[in-house]
Design a protein around this motif. Sequence first.
Motif, mmCIF file in Angstrom:
data_model
loop_
_atom_site.group_PDB
_atom_site.id
_atom_site.type_symbol
_atom_site.label_atom_id
_atom_site.label_comp_id
_atom_site.label_asym_id
_atom_site.label_seq_id
_atom_site.Cartn_x
_atom_site.Cartn_y
_atom_site.Cartn_z
ATOM 1 N N LEU A 142 0.829 -1.206 0.000
ATOM 2 C CA LEU A 142 0.000 0.000 0.000
ATOM 3 C C LEU A 142 0.866 1.259 0.000
ATOM 4 C CD1 LEU A 142 -2.776 -1.067 2.553
ATOM 5 C CD2 LEU A 142 -3.031 -0.835 0.073
ATOM 6 N N GLU A 143 1.947 1.223 0.753
ATOM 7 C CA GLU A 143 2.814 2.398 0.852
ATOM 8 C C GLU A 143 3.577 2.668 -0.443
ATOM 9 O OE1 GLU A 143 3.875 2.528 5.638
ATOM 10 O OE2 GLU A 143 5.159 1.377 4.282
ATOM 11 N N ASN A 144 4.007 1.597 -1.125
ATOM 12 C CA ASN A 144 4.818 1.823 -2.332
ATOM 13 C C ASN A 144 4.013 1.793 -3.622
ATOM 14 O OD1 ASN A 144 4.481 -0.913 -3.114
ATOM 15 N ND2 ASN A 144 6.409 -1.543 -2.203
ATOM 16 N N GLY A 145 2.689 1.654 -3.506
ATOM 17 C CA GLY A 145 1.843 1.724 -4.689
ATOM 18 C C GLY A 145 1.662 0.426 -5.426
ATOM 19 N N ALA A 146 2.188 -0.694 -4.891
ATOM 20 C CA ALA A 146 1.996 -1.987 -5.544
ATOM 21 C C ALA A 146 0.547 -2.459 -5.415
ATOM 22 C CB ALA A 146 2.940 -3.020 -4.955
ATOM 23 N N PRO A 162 -4.749 -2.032 14.805
ATOM 24 C CA PRO A 162 -4.655 -0.690 14.211
ATOM 25 C C PRO A 162 -3.629 -0.651 13.082
ATOM 26 C CG PRO A 162 -3.387 -0.769 16.234
ATOM 27 C CD PRO A 162 -4.040 -2.114 16.101
ATOM 28 N N GLU A 163 -3.831 0.252 12.148
ATOM 29 C CA GLU A 163 -2.919 0.456 11.035
ATOM 30 C C GLU A 163 -2.741 1.968 10.873
ATOM 31 O OE1 GLU A 163 -0.369 -0.789 9.496
ATOM 32 O OE2 GLU A 163 -1.384 -2.683 9.129
ATOM 33 N N PRO A 164 -1.875 2.584 11.725
ATOM 34 C CA PRO A 164 -1.744 4.045 11.741
ATOM 35 C C PRO A 164 -1.285 4.598 10.394
ATOM 36 C CG PRO A 164 0.044 2.993 12.974
ATOM 37 C CD PRO A 164 -0.946 1.925 12.657
ATOM 38 N N GLY A 165 -1.794 5.780 10.075
ATOM 39 C CA GLY A 165 -1.404 6.449 8.837
ATOM 40 C C GLY A 165 -2.202 6.014 7.633
ATOM 41 N N MET A 166 -3.142 5.105 7.815
ATOM 42 C CA MET A 166 -3.974 4.616 6.718
ATOM 43 C C MET A 166 -5.428 5.015 6.945
ATOM 44 S SD MET A 166 -2.300 2.612 4.426
ATOM 45 C CE MET A 166 -0.565 2.144 4.311
ATOM 46 N N HIS A 167 -6.147 5.225 5.851
ATOM 47 C CA HIS A 167 -7.595 5.388 5.941
ATOM 48 C C HIS A 167 -8.200 3.992 5.975
ATOM 49 C CE1 HIS A 167 -11.592 7.152 5.310
ATOM 50 N NE2 HIS A 167 -11.811 6.097 4.562
ATOM 51 N N THR A 168 -8.921 3.658 7.038
ATOM 52 C CA THR A 168 -9.432 2.300 7.207
ATOM 53 C C THR A 168 -10.941 2.287 7.399
ATOM 54 O OG1 THR A 168 -9.000 2.374 9.600
ATOM 55 C CG2 THR A 168 -7.271 1.441 8.188
ATOM 56 N N VAL A 169 -11.552 1.219 6.933
ATOM 57 C CA VAL A 169 -12.979 0.966 7.124
ATOM 58 C C VAL A 169 -13.118 -0.471 7.614
ATOM 59 C CG1 VAL A 169 -15.216 0.717 6.008
ATOM 60 C CG2 VAL A 169 -13.708 2.597 5.353
ATOM 61 N N ALA A 186 -9.964 -4.745 8.553
ATOM 62 C CA ALA A 186 -10.439 -3.550 7.869
ATOM 63 C C ALA A 186 -9.875 -3.489 6.463
ATOM 64 C CB ALA A 186 -10.028 -2.292 8.653
ATOM 65 N N LEU A 187 -10.536 -2.702 5.617
ATOM 66 C CA LEU A 187 -9.974 -2.317 4.323
ATOM 67 C C LEU A 187 -9.192 -1.035 4.533
ATOM 68 C CD1 LEU A 187 -12.785 -2.909 1.675
ATOM 69 C CD2 LEU A 187 -10.578 -4.065 1.801
ATOM 70 N N ALA A 188 -8.024 -0.938 3.927
ATOM 71 C CA ALA A 188 -7.169 0.230 4.121
ATOM 72 C C ALA A 188 -6.727 0.809 2.787
ATOM 73 C CB ALA A 188 -5.939 -0.137 4.954
ATOM 74 N N LEU A 189 -6.646 2.139 2.760
ATOM 75 C CA LEU A 189 -6.064 2.872 1.653
ATOM 76 C C LEU A 189 -5.066 3.861 2.223
ATOM 77 C CD1 LEU A 189 -9.575 3.396 1.113
ATOM 78 C CD2 LEU A 189 -8.549 3.220 -1.122
ATOM 79 N N PRO A 190 -3.990 4.150 1.493
ATOM 80 C CA PRO A 190 -3.051 5.157 1.990
ATOM 81 C C PRO A 190 -3.697 6.530 2.152
ATOM 82 C CG PRO A 190 -2.048 3.853 0.258
ATOM 83 C CD PRO A 190 -3.502 3.495 0.283
ATOM 84 N N SER A 191 -4.614 6.871 1.232
ATOM 85 C CA SER A 191 -5.279 8.174 1.293
ATOM 86 C C SER A 191 -6.612 8.083 0.575
ATOM 87 C CB SER A 191 -4.410 9.254 0.643
ATOM 88 O OG SER A 191 -5.145 10.457 0.468
ATOM 89 N N LEU A 192 -7.666 8.542 1.211
ATOM 90 C CA LEU A 192 -8.974 8.546 0.567
ATOM 91 C C LEU A 192 -9.041 9.606 -0.524
ATOM 92 C CD1 LEU A 192 -11.745 7.167 0.686
ATOM 93 C CD2 LEU A 192 -12.484 8.960 2.272
ATOM 94 N N ASP A 193 -8.339 10.709 -0.333
ATOM 95 C CA ASP A 193 -8.376 11.801 -1.307
ATOM 96 C C ASP A 193 -7.601 11.478 -2.577
ATOM 97 O OD1 ASP A 193 -9.882 13.342 0.451
ATOM 98 O OD2 ASP A 193 -8.102 14.217 1.392
#
Length: 284
Positions: A136-140, A149-156, A262-269
Motif C-alpha cells: 500500500l505504501e509503495n503503490g503496488a 490498528p494500522e496508523p497512517g492509513m484510511h481504514t474501514v 479492515a480495508l485500508a487505503l493510503p489516502s482517501l483523497d
Amino acid sequence: MQLSQLRVLLAVAESGGFTAAAERTGMSQPHVSRSIAALETELGAPLLVRRRDGVTLTEAGHRAVSRARETVRHFDLIRPDVAGAGGQVTGPLRLASLPSTTGTLIAERLRTFSDRYPLVNVRLLEGYSPEIRRWLENGAAEIGVVILPEPGMHTVQLGTDAMVALLPRGHALAAAETVAVRELARDPFILTTGGCRPVILEGVRQAGAALDIAYEAGELSAIIAMVEAGLGVSIVPTLGLPADLGEVVTRPLDAAIRRNLALALPSLDRCTPAARAFLDHVLV
C-alpha cells in the motif's frame, strides 16, 4: 526513456529478479535485461546490484523506482479519471488480501464488484500484514485488508475474528468448554509469524500469562500440522480454518482475543476511482 522501461523497472524491483519480472510483464528474460541495461545507460548510473539469488536496488535504483512508480501511477490514472468524468469506473485495481480473508470476506464482494464494474481489471495479491502495508505504501496495491490498528492509513472496518485454542484431539484440554490462556501457556506453543501475532501476544499478556514459544510458522496449514504432530498447542483465528481439522480440535478461549479486520487505503483523497468504488461497494 520510455514508459515501458519504467514498468519493467518496477516489475524487477517488486519481484526481486529478471525471470519473475519477465513472467509478470509477459516479456522474455533477455528483453527485461536489455530494457534495464538501456535505462541504466540513459540515466548514467547502475540501478540494480545483480546477484545469483536475485537483484537489489542501488541508492540510485531506489530513487528511480520511487519516481517511476509515481510516473506510472499518474499515467495509468488518465484514462480512469476521464472515464470517471463521464460516470464510468474503469482501470486497474490491485487488491491485497490476507490468506485467511480472501475466501471468507473478499471473494464474494469481489464477484459482485466485478459484475457491477466490468471495466475494472482486478488483480488480487495475497500476503501477510507487513507485506500488505508495504504494498500500500509503495503503490503496488491500491487497497488492502489489514489488521487494526494500522496508523497512517484510511481504514474501514470489515469485521472481527475471534481467536481460538488449537489442540491435539487427545490433549487434556480438548474436551473443555473453554480453555484458559494460562493453562494453554503451560504447553510448548507454536506462534504464528503472520499479522495476528501481535494480537495474540497482547491478548496473552492481558490474561497475565507468558507463552513457552517452542516453534514459529507462517502458514496456518503448517501450524495445524505441527499441532497434529504433537509438537505443541497454538492460538489461531477462526477465519480460514478448514472444515476438516483431522486430529486437531479448536476450543474457545476464556479471554476474548480478537483481531479487527479492515480495508485500508493510503489516502482517501488520492485513491484511484476503482479503489474508491470498491470501498463504497463494500460499505453498501
